[in-house]
Design an enzyme around this catalytic site. Structure first.
Site, mmCIF file in Angstrom:
data_model
loop_
_atom_site.group_PDB
_atom_site.id
_atom_site.type_symbol
_atom_site.label_atom_id
_atom_site.label_comp_id
_atom_site.label_asym_id
_atom_site.label_seq_id
_atom_site.Cartn_x
_atom_site.Cartn_y
_atom_site.Cartn_z
ATOM 1 N N ASP A 135 0.996 -1.244 -0.021
ATOM 2 C CA ASP A 135 -0.140 0.306 -0.025
ATOM 3 C C ASP A 135 0.738 1.374 -0.269
ATOM 4 O OD1 ASP A 135 -1.051 1.852 0.645
ATOM 5 O OD2 ASP A 135 -2.883 1.248 2.669
ATOM 6 N N ARG A 149 4.973 2.203 10.299
ATOM 7 C CA ARG A 149 4.790 3.387 9.430
ATOM 8 C C ARG A 149 6.054 4.190 9.899
ATOM 9 N NH1 ARG A 149 -1.814 4.075 7.747
ATOM 10 N NH2 ARG A 149 -1.836 1.921 7.167
ATOM 11 N N GLN A 155 -4.246 -3.853 12.871
ATOM 12 C CA GLN A 155 -5.396 -4.217 11.843
ATOM 13 C C GLN A 155 -5.969 -5.391 11.711
ATOM 14 O OE1 GLN A 155 -5.127 -0.450 8.811
ATOM 15 N NE2 GLN A 155 -4.996 -1.767 7.367
ATOM 16 N N ASP A 175 -13.693 7.311 4.693
ATOM 17 C CA ASP A 175 -13.307 6.976 5.849
ATOM 18 C C ASP A 175 -14.768 6.591 7.226
ATOM 19 O OD1 ASP A 175 -11.040 6.778 4.804
ATOM 20 O OD2 ASP A 175 -10.690 9.088 5.768
ATOM 21 N N GLU A 202 -11.280 8.541 13.442
ATOM 22 C CA GLU A 202 -11.099 7.666 12.370
ATOM 23 C C GLU A 202 -10.623 6.112 12.307
ATOM 24 O OE1 GLU A 202 -8.717 6.102 8.212
ATOM 25 O OE2 GLU A 202 -8.457 8.791 8.574
ATOM 26 N N SER A 212 -10.731 3.136 6.887
ATOM 27 C CA SER A 212 -10.202 3.863 5.406
ATOM 28 C C SER A 212 -11.183 2.158 4.976
ATOM 29 C CB SER A 212 -9.030 3.741 5.015
ATOM 30 O OG SER A 212 -9.079 4.389 3.714
#
Length: 334
Positions: A57, A110, A125, A236, A249, A252
């Site tokens: 991604d 990340r 996730q 989202d 959030e 997504s």
């Protein structure tokens, strides 16, 4: 100045030991509810992919994946940012058909993430993907799936309250759907995050539709990679987080690109070179199933449902000295 905010008079409703038990309880409950509503099968997921595969991604396009050399293969691997593209290939390889799908526990690094109450360099996730028909590539179908996920969250929150009465978080199942352009029209003088805050404060469960393409102002609501979500059929999912008094959030997701939207979005993003990758060639030649999918933040969900003020209370990561200093009196970082 530290980006960590400590709410006045904040105190965790659960002890550290109770928190650990509750995290496991939330994950089990939500998985059961999600599997039942979306007909998903759990699969094993990769921690890394070949850097030349095109399967990682690219997020907004500027984040750097963690790379490492693999001498025995004479190539480089890179830690996944998410499984957005890998899942679609897996659905074909595992012979899934319309109406069924898969999910996996996704763990990512990340490295370029800005650290604050909601963000960590470690991401966990539920990555899920479901095969759909051509007729299901509609906003109405997307909304149906969003409603199923919110209902699963509400069921989890209810079961959590039964087990831990001091936890009073309730998930509003009446979802406010709004497009990113409608949101800009409603708050023309605010930036995208300020718009989210203003709207979600009034509508505690919100799904912002159509993210990635430019708005009339000339900028997108948020950057989105051009090669997995169809920007006209994605969005989202946000919730109002009371301890921090902000919009959070949690997911997504979207209906994925077909051969037409892929080429259109690659051209808009000046990323036509991605057609050199096998994944993109398969999509362009209609060799992969049509799908809908997304990621649901595990730590974010635990943080929301357990009324925590910092994501470090529900996951183990690395934190800078400013964050550690800011949290030392009221927040226990795992």
């Amino acid at each position: 100045m530290s980006k960590t905010q400590i709410p006045p008079h904040y105190h965790s409703s659960l002890s550290i030991y109770e928190t650990q038990t509750a995290i496991g309880f939330i994950k089990r409950c939500f998985e059961e509810a999600m599997i039942g509503s979306l007909k998903l099968k759990r699969v094993s997921a990769p921690l890394f992919v070949n850097s030349q595969s095109g399967l990682n991604d690219n997020l907004s396009g500027v984040e750097r994946p963690v790379q490492f050399d693999v001498p025995s293969l004479n190539t480089d691997g890179e830690v996944v940012h998410s499984l957005a593209k890998w899942k679609r290939v897996a659905l074909k390889q595992y012979d899934f058909h319309p109406g069924n799908g898969l999910y996996a526990d996704m763990n990512a690094i990340r490295r370029d993430e800005t650290l604050d109450n909601l963000h960590s360099i470690y991401v966990d996730q539920w990555d899920w993907e479901r095969v759909i028909t051509k007729e299901q590539r509609t906003l109405d179908y997307l909304k149906e799936v969003v409603q199923s996920l919110v209902n699963a969250m509400a069921e989890t929150a209810s079961r959590l309250h039964t087990k831990y009465p001091s936890i009073t978080t309730k998930i509003e199942t009446d979802i406010a759907f709004i497009t990113s352009q409608e949101l800009e029209n409603r708050y023309p003088d605010l930036n995208s995050k300020e718009r989210e805050h203003a709207f979600v404060k009034e509508h505690p469960t919100t799904f912002i539709l159509q993210i990635g393409d430019k708005l009339t102002s000339g900028s997108p609501h948020d950057h989105r990679a051009p090669d997995y979500d169809d920007w006209a059929l994605n969005g989202d999912l946000l919730f109002w987080h009371e301890p921090l008094n902000c919009a959070m959030e949690l997911s997504s997701m979207g209906i994925r690109v077909d051969e037409h939207s892929l080429l259109k979005q690659l051209e808009k993003a000046n990323a036509m070179e991605r057609l050199d990758f096998k994944f993109h060639q398969q999509v362009a030649k209609n060799k992969l199933p049509l799908t809908i999918g997304g990621g649901i933040g595990q730590s974010r969900m635990c943080m929301l449902l357990l009324e925590k003020a910092h994501i470090g209370e529900v996951q183990v990561s690395l934190w800078d000295e400013e964050t550690i200093e800011a949290c030392k009196n009221n927040i226990f970082l795992l």
